[in-house]
Every structure is written in structure tokens, then in C-alpha cells.
Design a protein around this motif. Structure first.
Motif, PDB file in Angstrom:
ATOM      1  N   GLY A 173      10.775   4.394   4.890  1.00 16.75           N
ATOM      2  CA  GLY A 173      11.170   5.581   5.620  1.00 16.75           C
ATOM      3  C   GLY A 173      10.555   6.873   5.100  1.00 16.75           C
ATOM      4  N   TYR A 212       0.864   5.626   0.847  1.00 12.97           N
ATOM      5  CA  TYR A 212       0.200   6.690   1.579  1.00 12.97           C
ATOM      6  C   TYR A 212       0.811   8.041   1.233  1.00 12.97           C
ATOM      7  CZ  TYR A 212      -1.237   2.581   4.132  1.00 12.97           C
ATOM      8  OH  TYR A 212      -1.728   1.350   4.438  1.00 12.97           O
ATOM      9  N   TYR A 234       4.721   7.237   1.660  1.00 18.08           N
ATOM     10  CA  TYR A 234       5.205   6.053   2.357  1.00 18.08           C
ATOM     11  C   TYR A 234       4.641   4.782   1.718  1.00 18.08           C
ATOM     12  CZ  TYR A 234       6.539   9.182   6.188  1.00 18.08           C
ATOM     13  OH  TYR A 234       7.106  10.182   6.948  1.00 18.08           O
ATOM     14  N   LYS A 253      10.159  12.059  11.594  1.00 17.60           N
ATOM     15  CA  LYS A 253      10.548  10.707  11.194  1.00 17.60           C
ATOM     16  C   LYS A 253       9.396   9.955  10.518  1.00 17.60           C
ATOM     17  CE  LYS A 253      14.182  10.251  14.663  1.00 17.60           C
ATOM     18  NZ  LYS A 253      14.777   9.381  15.721  1.00 17.60           N
ATOM     19  N   GLY A 254       9.618   8.687  10.232  1.00 15.48           N
ATOM     20  CA  GLY A 254       8.646   7.892   9.505  1.00 15.48           C
ATOM     21  C   GLY A 254       7.616   7.213  10.395  1.00 15.48           C
ATOM     22  N   LEU A 255       6.808   6.375   9.762  1.00 12.42           N
ATOM     23  CA  LEU A 255       5.691   5.709  10.422  1.00 12.42           C
ATOM     24  C   LEU A 255       6.129   4.380  11.042  1.00 12.42           C
ATOM     25  CD1 LEU A 255       3.121   6.240   7.533  1.00 12.42           C
ATOM     26  CD2 LEU A 255       3.282   7.580   9.648  1.00 12.42           C
ATOM     27  N   ALA A 265       4.574  -8.429  11.478  1.00 12.04           N
ATOM     28  CA  ALA A 265       4.361  -7.024  11.802  1.00 12.04           C
ATOM     29  C   ALA A 265       4.074  -6.230  10.538  1.00 12.04           C
ATOM     30  CB  ALA A 265       5.590  -6.447  12.497  1.00 12.04           C
ATOM     31  N   GLY A 266       3.293  -5.169  10.701  1.00  9.68           N
ATOM     32  CA  GLY A 266       3.142  -4.207   9.626  1.00  9.68           C
ATOM     33  C   GLY A 266       4.414  -3.386   9.549  1.00  9.68           C
ATOM     34  N   SER A 290       0.853  -1.187   0.000  1.00  6.95           N
ATOM     35  CA  SER A 290       0.000   0.000   0.000  1.00  6.95           C
ATOM     36  C   SER A 290       0.891   1.241   0.000  1.00  6.95           C
ATOM     37  CB  SER A 290      -0.931   0.007   1.221  1.00  6.95           C
ATOM     38  OG  SER A 290      -0.192  -0.117   2.427  1.00  6.95           O
ATOM     39  N   TRP A 294      -3.713  -2.819   4.695  1.00 10.32           N
ATOM     40  CA  TRP A 294      -3.674  -1.385   4.465  1.00 10.32           C
ATOM     41  C   TRP A 294      -4.491  -0.654   5.519  1.00 10.32           C
ATOM     42  CZ3 TRP A 294      -8.804  -0.621   3.380  1.00 10.32           C
ATOM     43  CH2 TRP A 294      -9.480  -1.606   2.641  1.00 10.32           C
ATOM     44  N   PHE A 295      -4.208   0.640   5.710  1.00 14.03           N
ATOM     45  CA  PHE A 295      -4.816   1.459   6.743  1.00 14.03           C
ATOM     46  C   PHE A 295      -5.623   2.596   6.107  1.00 14.03           C
ATOM     47  CE2 PHE A 295      -2.553  -0.496  10.208  1.00 14.03           C
ATOM     48  CZ  PHE A 295      -1.367  -0.926   9.635  1.00 14.03           C
ATOM     49  N   ASP A 296      -6.918   2.625   6.426  1.00 17.94           N
ATOM     50  CA  ASP A 296      -7.779   3.668   5.878  1.00 17.94           C
ATOM     51  C   ASP A 296      -9.163   3.600   6.495  1.00 17.94           C
ATOM     52  OD1 ASP A 296      -9.889   4.122   3.186  1.00 17.94           O
ATOM     53  OD2 ASP A 296      -8.485   5.702   3.754  1.00 17.94           O
ATOM     54  N   TYR A 318      -1.407   7.900  15.774  1.00 19.64           N
ATOM     55  CA  TYR A 318      -2.579   7.823  14.912  1.00 19.64           C
ATOM     56  C   TYR A 318      -3.331   6.522  15.172  1.00 19.64           C
ATOM     57  CZ  TYR A 318      -0.213  11.328  11.937  1.00 19.64           C
ATOM     58  OH  TYR A 318       0.411  12.453  11.440  1.00 19.64           O
ATOM     59  N   TRP A 340      -7.570   7.265   8.522  1.00 18.16           N
ATOM     60  CA  TRP A 340      -6.741   7.563   9.687  1.00 18.16           C
ATOM     61  C   TRP A 340      -7.402   8.663  10.513  1.00 18.16           C
ATOM     62  CZ3 TRP A 340      -1.063   6.325   9.812  1.00 18.16           C
ATOM     63  CH2 TRP A 340      -0.693   5.415   8.805  1.00 18.16           C
ATOM     64  N   GLY A 341      -7.129   8.646  11.819  1.00 19.78           N
ATOM     65  CA  GLY A 341      -7.504   9.762  12.644  1.00 19.78           C
ATOM     66  C   GLY A 341      -6.558  10.924  12.371  1.00 19.78           C
ATOM     67  N   GLN A 342      -6.837  12.074  12.930  1.00 19.90           N
ATOM     68  CA  GLN A 342      -6.018  13.254  12.678  1.00 19.90           C
ATOM     69  C   GLN A 342      -4.675  13.190  13.409  1.00 19.90           C
ATOM     70  OE1 GLN A 342      -8.588  16.401  14.157  1.00 19.90           O
ATOM     71  NE2 GLN A 342      -7.592  16.395  16.158  1.00 19.90           N
ATOM     72  N   PHE A 389       6.670  -0.159   7.310  1.00 18.14           N
ATOM     73  CA  PHE A 389       6.600   0.976   6.400  1.00 18.14           C
ATOM     74  C   PHE A 389       8.000   1.310   5.898  1.00 18.14           C
ATOM     75  CE2 PHE A 389       2.270   2.338   6.994  1.00 18.14           C
ATOM     76  CZ  PHE A 389       1.946   1.972   8.295  1.00 18.14           C
ATOM     77  N   ILE A 435      -0.689   3.529  14.955  1.00 16.38           N
ATOM     78  CA  ILE A 435       0.563   3.814  14.256  1.00 16.38           C
ATOM     79  C   ILE A 435       1.123   5.093  14.852  1.00 16.38           C
ATOM     80  CG2 ILE A 435       1.639   4.312  12.016  1.00 16.38           C
ATOM     81  CD1 ILE A 435      -1.826   2.955  11.855  1.00 16.38           C
ATOM     82  N   GLN A 478       4.379   8.258  14.793  1.00 14.18           N
ATOM     83  CA  GLN A 478       5.359   8.940  13.959  1.00 14.18           C
ATOM     84  C   GLN A 478       6.132   9.926  14.817  1.00 14.18           C
ATOM     85  OE1 GLN A 478       3.730  11.388  10.745  1.00 14.18           O
ATOM     86  NE2 GLN A 478       5.489  10.847   9.466  1.00 14.18           N
ATOM     87  N   ASN A 515       3.463  -5.154  17.299  1.00 13.09           N
ATOM     88  CA  ASN A 515       4.813  -5.061  16.760  1.00 13.09           C
ATOM     89  C   ASN A 515       5.765  -5.720  17.768  1.00 13.09           C
ATOM     90  OD1 ASN A 515       7.425  -4.178  15.969  1.00 13.09           O
ATOM     91  ND2 ASN A 515       6.535  -2.409  14.937  1.00 13.09           N
ATOM     92  N   TRP A 549       4.199   0.976  12.865  1.00 14.36           N
ATOM     93  CA  TRP A 549       3.003   0.264  13.303  1.00 14.36           C
ATOM     94  C   TRP A 549       3.211  -0.230  14.723  1.00 14.36           C
ATOM     95  CZ3 TRP A 549       2.527  -5.244  14.013  1.00 14.36           C
ATOM     96  CH2 TRP A 549       1.213  -5.694  14.235  1.00 14.36           C
ATOM     97  N   ALA A 585      -2.543  13.919   8.612  1.00 12.79           N
ATOM     98  CA  ALA A 585      -2.405  12.473   8.751  1.00 12.79           C
ATOM     99  C   ALA A 585      -2.178  11.824   7.387  1.00 12.79           C
ATOM    100  CB  ALA A 585      -3.662  11.898   9.383  1.00 12.79           C
TER     101      ALA A 585
END
Lengths: 110, 122
Positions: free
Chosen positions: A103, A37, A88, B45-47, A98-99, A35, B108-110, B96, B112-114, A101, B39, B41, B62, B49, A44
Motif C-alpha cells: 500500500g 520503488y 512501494y 492511493k497505491g499502485l 498477478a503482480g 522489488s 519488476w517494472f523499469d 502508467y 516507467w512512463g510519466q 504491490f 499499472i 494509481q 489482473n 497492476w 512516476a
């Protein structure tokens, strides 16, 4: 250090095309769906692509996804200033259970 | 239209437990086929889970956080919650919540909250 590897940044002029790569392994991209994003500044993440190449309702066909082996690619055509964002990739890693992502890649419209 | 909203303290002291709740509106948290995930962040930096839960209470965490994470669900309130214990400054992040589709290699994630910023500081 992210499990999935993306380039830190890509750029192109308005109207042009950019591609963003996402490199993984057989335990993630090689055997699971990817997926993508979009994260606009201060907001978000938003789902752009799921199941490698499907677009949710409302996502323009300027955005496309593809896979080859243990890598995935996001393509953006007809680049617009509103496309400036972080992008991403994500998937499931069967070895880690695990999920995961990438970077993230910052897209700049020149 | 499904919407998710995170709530909880924005400041947590080191070694204490971070607690957040996600309220789902416009749909039922008891929908089949969907998990509900967290999730995070870190700033700039990045995301990452954290974990997900099914309405029946089945959880997936995780491995890097599993020893400190608990995710629970309250179907009567259409909410799910996150608890992260023994926090340090490294847990400072925007957290999030999101609907998590996870089935047969598809994930997949959809939507998302704010997101909500949680800072760990004394």
C-alpha cells in the motif's frame, strides 16, 4: 486492501536510518523475488531494488533490500531531504497469478 | 536510453471504454525477456497492476480486472495499448506504462512512463 502490507509512514532525522517492512505470504514474498520503488511527489515510480537486494545502475548504496521468509525490508541509510517520498514493495503472487504491490509507505525526513 | 510515453483521452464517460497507448522509444518492444505492462494509481492511493503483454501477443491480466481489460501490441509502431471497458468513477486514476521483467519468480517494472491521468465523469 493490498496483498502486501506496509506501514503507512516512517520518519527519521537527516543522516539517520529508516527501514520499511513489507509483509506477505508464501504465495508471494515467500516464493518470489521482491522489488522496491520510490515515488517522489508528483512523479512516476522509480525502481530502487529488484530481485530482493539488487540495485539498478545509478541507485546509491544507501538503499538496500533484504528478505526473510514472507517479509521483505527496504533500508535507507544517511537519510536526505531528497529521500522524502512514497515507497512501494512489489512482487508476483503465484496463487493470484498477478503482480501485487504494497500500500506504500511515506518517508518523512524530520 | 529506453523511454515510455502514455497517450490517450484524459476524460472518459461512465460505461464507455478507456483507451490508452504507450509508445516505446530508445529500444525495441520486441526484446526478449521483457513484457510490457500497465499499472494504475487512483488519486492518493497505491499502485495496482492491470496487466502485461509480450511482443508475441501473450498476455497476463489482473484477475480482478480481467473481464474488462484488453492489452494489445503493435510491434511495427513500437507501441502497446490498453482498453478498459465499462468504466466507472472507480477507474479514475493515473495510468502508467512500464517495461515488465517477468521470469521464474522474478518480476519488476523499469522504466516507467510519466503517467497520464484519466478521469471517468459524465
Amino acid at each position: 486492501q493490498s496483498v502486501l502490507t506496509q506501514p503507512p509512514s516512517v520518519s527519521a532525522a537527516p543522516g539517520q536510518k529508516v527501514t520499511i517492512s513489507c509483509s506477505g505470504s508464501s504465495s508471494n514474498i515467500g516464493n518470489n523475488y521482491v522489488s522496491w520503488y520510490q515515488q517522489l511527489p508528483g512523479t512516476a515510480p522509480k525502481l530502487l531494488i529488484y530481485d530482493n537486494n539488487k540495485r539498478p545502475s545509478g541507485i546509491p548504496d544507501r538503499f538496500s533490500g533484504s528478505n526473510s521468509g514472507t517479509s521483505a525490508t527496504l533500508g535507507i541509510t544517511g537519510l536526505q531531504t531528497g529521500d522524502e517520498a512514497d515507497y512501494y514493495c512489489g512482487t508476483w503472487d503465484s496463487s493470484l497469478s498477478a503482480g501485487v504491490f504494497g500500500g506504500g509507505t511515506k518517508v518523512t525526513v524530520l | 536510453q529506453l523511454q515510455l510515453q502514455e497517450s490517450g483521452p484524459g476524460l472518459v464517460k461512465p460505461s464507455e471504454t478507456l483507451s490508452l497507448t504507450c509508445t516505446v522509444s530508445g529500444g525495441s518492444i520486441s526484446s526478449s525477456s521483457y513484457y510490457w505492462g500497465w499499472i494504475r494509481q487512483p488519486p492518493g492511493k497505491g499502485l495496482e497492476w492491470i496487466g502485461s503483454i509480450y511482443f508475441s501477443g501473450i498476455t497476463s491480466y489482473n484477475p480482478s480486472l480481467k473481464s474488462r481489460v484488453t492489452i494489445s501490441v503493435n510491434t511495427s509502431k513500437n507501441q502497446f495499448s490498453l482498453k478498459l471497458s465499462s468504466v466507472t468513477a472507480a477507474d479514475t486514476a493515473v495510468y502508467y506504462c512500464a517495461r515488465d521483467f517477468h521470469s521464474s519468480g522474478r518480476n519488476w517494472f523499469d522504466p516507467w512512463g510519466q503517467g497520464t491521468l484519466v478521469t471517468v465523469s459524465s
